[in-house]
Design a protein around this motif. Structure first.
Motif, mmCIF file in Angstrom:
data_model
loop_
_atom_site.group_PDB
_atom_site.id
_atom_site.type_symbol
_atom_site.label_atom_id
_atom_site.label_comp_id
_atom_site.label_asym_id
_atom_site.label_seq_id
_atom_site.Cartn_x
_atom_site.Cartn_y
_atom_site.Cartn_z
ATOM 1 N N ASN A 33 47.888 12.047 -51.395
ATOM 2 C CA ASN A 33 46.724 11.668 -50.586
ATOM 3 C C ASN A 33 47.160 11.539 -49.126
ATOM 4 O OD1 ASN A 33 44.392 10.643 -49.460
ATOM 5 N ND2 ASN A 33 44.097 9.076 -51.044
ATOM 6 N N TRP A 34 47.432 12.673 -48.507
ATOM 7 C CA TRP A 34 48.005 12.691 -47.159
ATOM 8 C C TRP A 34 47.016 12.257 -46.088
ATOM 9 C CZ3 TRP A 34 52.993 12.455 -46.783
ATOM 10 C CH2 TRP A 34 53.752 12.885 -47.876
ATOM 11 N N GLY A 35 45.721 12.412 -46.338
ATOM 12 C CA GLY A 35 44.721 11.909 -45.399
ATOM 13 C C GLY A 35 44.798 10.392 -45.286
ATOM 14 N N LYS A 36 44.958 9.728 -46.428
ATOM 15 C CA LYS A 36 45.109 8.273 -46.428
ATOM 16 C C LYS A 36 46.409 7.875 -45.735
ATOM 17 C CE LYS A 36 45.058 4.149 -49.270
ATOM 18 N NZ LYS A 36 44.817 3.564 -50.586
ATOM 19 N N VAL A 37 47.479 8.605 -46.013
ATOM 20 C CA VAL A 37 48.779 8.314 -45.386
ATOM 21 C C VAL A 37 48.658 8.416 -43.868
ATOM 22 C CG1 VAL A 37 51.201 9.013 -45.187
ATOM 23 C CG2 VAL A 37 50.065 9.096 -47.415
ATOM 24 N N SER A 38 47.975 9.436 -43.387
ATOM 25 C CA SER A 38 47.787 9.622 -41.945
ATOM 26 C C SER A 38 47.040 8.435 -41.333
ATOM 27 C CB SER A 38 47.037 10.928 -41.686
ATOM 28 O OG SER A 38 46.844 11.109 -40.300
ATOM 29 N N GLY A 39 45.989 7.996 -41.998
ATOM 30 C CA GLY A 39 45.240 6.833 -41.512
ATOM 31 C C GLY A 39 46.080 5.576 -41.500
ATOM 32 N N LEU A 40 46.897 5.394 -42.521
ATOM 33 C CA LEU A 40 47.776 4.226 -42.588
ATOM 34 C C LEU A 40 48.838 4.277 -41.488
ATOM 35 C CD1 LEU A 40 48.149 3.973 -46.462
ATOM 36 C CD2 LEU A 40 47.023 2.285 -44.977
ATOM 37 N N ALA A 41 49.322 5.473 -41.175
ATOM 38 C CA ALA A 41 50.308 5.616 -40.092
ATOM 39 C C ALA A 41 49.699 5.159 -38.768
ATOM 40 C CB ALA A 41 50.787 7.062 -39.999
ATOM 41 N N LYS A 42 48.491 5.611 -38.494
ATOM 42 C CA LYS A 42 47.817 5.210 -37.252
ATOM 43 C C LYS A 42 47.580 3.708 -37.218
ATOM 44 C CE LYS A 42 45.726 9.707 -36.654
ATOM 45 N NZ LYS A 42 44.711 10.556 -37.207
ATOM 46 N N LYS A 43 47.167 3.158 -38.345
ATOM 47 C CA LYS A 43 46.930 1.710 -38.433
ATOM 48 C C LYS A 43 48.236 0.929 -38.219
ATOM 49 C CE LYS A 43 45.039 -1.796 -41.554
ATOM 50 N NZ LYS A 43 44.439 -2.033 -42.889
ATOM 51 N N GLY A 44 49.307 1.398 -38.846
ATOM 52 C CA GLY A 44 50.600 0.717 -38.730
ATOM 53 C C GLY A 44 51.131 0.715 -37.312
ATOM 54 N N VAL A 45 51.034 1.859 -36.636
ATOM 55 C CA VAL A 45 51.488 1.950 -35.244
ATOM 56 C C VAL A 45 50.621 1.033 -34.369
ATOM 57 C CG1 VAL A 45 51.694 3.486 -33.238
ATOM 58 C CG2 VAL A 45 52.529 4.233 -35.476
ATOM 59 N N ALA A 46 49.321 1.018 -34.623
ATOM 60 C CA ALA A 46 48.404 0.172 -33.847
ATOM 61 C C ALA A 46 48.697 -1.317 -34.045
ATOM 62 C CB ALA A 46 46.963 0.474 -34.227
ATOM 63 N N LEU A 47 49.146 -1.695 -35.235
ATOM 64 C CA LEU A 47 49.473 -3.104 -35.500
ATOM 65 C C LEU A 47 50.543 -3.641 -34.548
ATOM 66 C CD1 LEU A 47 49.568 -3.520 -39.383
ATOM 67 C CD2 LEU A 47 48.203 -4.842 -37.782
ATOM 68 N N GLN A 48 51.441 -2.779 -34.127
ATOM 69 C CA GLN A 48 52.546 -3.219 -33.268
ATOM 70 C C GLN A 48 52.220 -3.124 -31.771
ATOM 71 O OE1 GLN A 48 54.397 -4.972 -35.783
ATOM 72 N NE2 GLN A 48 55.839 -4.608 -34.137
ATOM 73 N N LYS A 49 51.037 -2.630 -31.436
ATOM 74 C CA LYS A 49 50.635 -2.521 -30.021
ATOM 75 C C LYS A 49 50.661 -3.898 -29.363
ATOM 76 C CE LYS A 49 49.241 1.602 -28.609
ATOM 77 N NZ LYS A 49 50.241 2.326 -27.925
ATOM 78 N N GLY A 50 51.239 -3.943 -28.171
ATOM 79 C CA GLY A 50 51.270 -5.185 -27.416
ATOM 80 C C GLY A 50 52.285 -6.193 -27.925
ATOM 81 N N HIS A 51 53.134 -5.793 -28.853
ATOM 82 C CA HIS A 51 54.144 -6.690 -29.409
ATOM 83 C C HIS A 51 55.495 -6.448 -28.741
ATOM 84 C CE1 HIS A 51 51.970 -8.351 -33.012
ATOM 85 N NE2 HIS A 51 51.131 -7.428 -32.595
ATOM 86 N N LEU A 52 56.448 -7.285 -29.067
ATOM 87 C CA LEU A 52 57.796 -7.141 -28.525
ATOM 88 C C LEU A 52 58.407 -5.795 -28.907
ATOM 89 C CD1 LEU A 52 59.218 -10.697 -29.364
ATOM 90 C CD2 LEU A 52 58.507 -9.854 -27.124
#
Length: 183
Positions: A33-52
């Protein structure tokens, strides 16, 4: 709800969102389910935005691994994302100088749980002694955040130097098992 608040979480929660994303992504990748994986990758990278420890540098390699449908590389990159979140928690305690014992302890416990949930299995497979050493250093870090005690009984001042040394050891031992995390 804004996109920033959608990703907010409390240190009192039982799991780190990046650990959950790691687990979901690995299951989705193994299931094709690579479409889901792609969405999770974007979400994961976004989670770290503005962090150390931002994860922007992982976006391109994640995209490439997903495009190639490389399950192993994808899992490694999501594990790196979880490692950044672990580091975030460890370093946030240093940044806040242990001012709030309850938050510092909860953050440290969440970092430890994330390590156990995502990274420890592979560390243990490579070198069981490293797994034990990392867990020991989490204990040392916990001792060094201090303790306000109960009505002053058991009060212990934080030891930033001891905490910093434990964090350095945790990071070094993890990177020893996952050299690609050295960035």
């Amino acid at each position: 709800m804004t996109s920033a608040s959608a990703f907010a979480y409390s240190y009192a929660e039982a799991t780190d969102p990046t650990a959950d994303i790691f687990k979901e992504a690995v299951v989705a990748a193994k299931g094709g389910n690579w479409g889901k994986v792609s969405g999770l990758a974007k979400k994961g990278v976004a989670l770290q935005k503005g962090h150390l420890f931002e994860a922007d540098f992982l976006a391109k390699p994640l995209s490439e691994a997903i495009d190639k449908k490389d399950v192993a590389k994808t899992a490694e990159l999501f594990a790196n994302l979880a490692y950044l979140s672990i580091r975030e928690k460890l370093h946030q305690n240093k940044k806040e100088n242990f001012k709030n014992y309850k938050n510092a302890k909860a953050r440290l416990q969440l970092a430890r749980k994330s390590y156990m949930d995502v990274l420890d299995g592979n560390v243990r497979k490579q070198k069981a002694a490293s797994s034990l050493a990392i867990m020991s250093q989490f204990n040392v870090a916990l001792e060094n955040i201090g303790n306000p005690g109960l009505f002053g009984v058991g009060k212990k001042a934080p030891d930033p130097s001891g905490y910093n040394q434990a964090v350095k050891q945790i990071e070094a031992l993890i990177v020893d098992s996952f050299p690609s995390f050295a960035k």
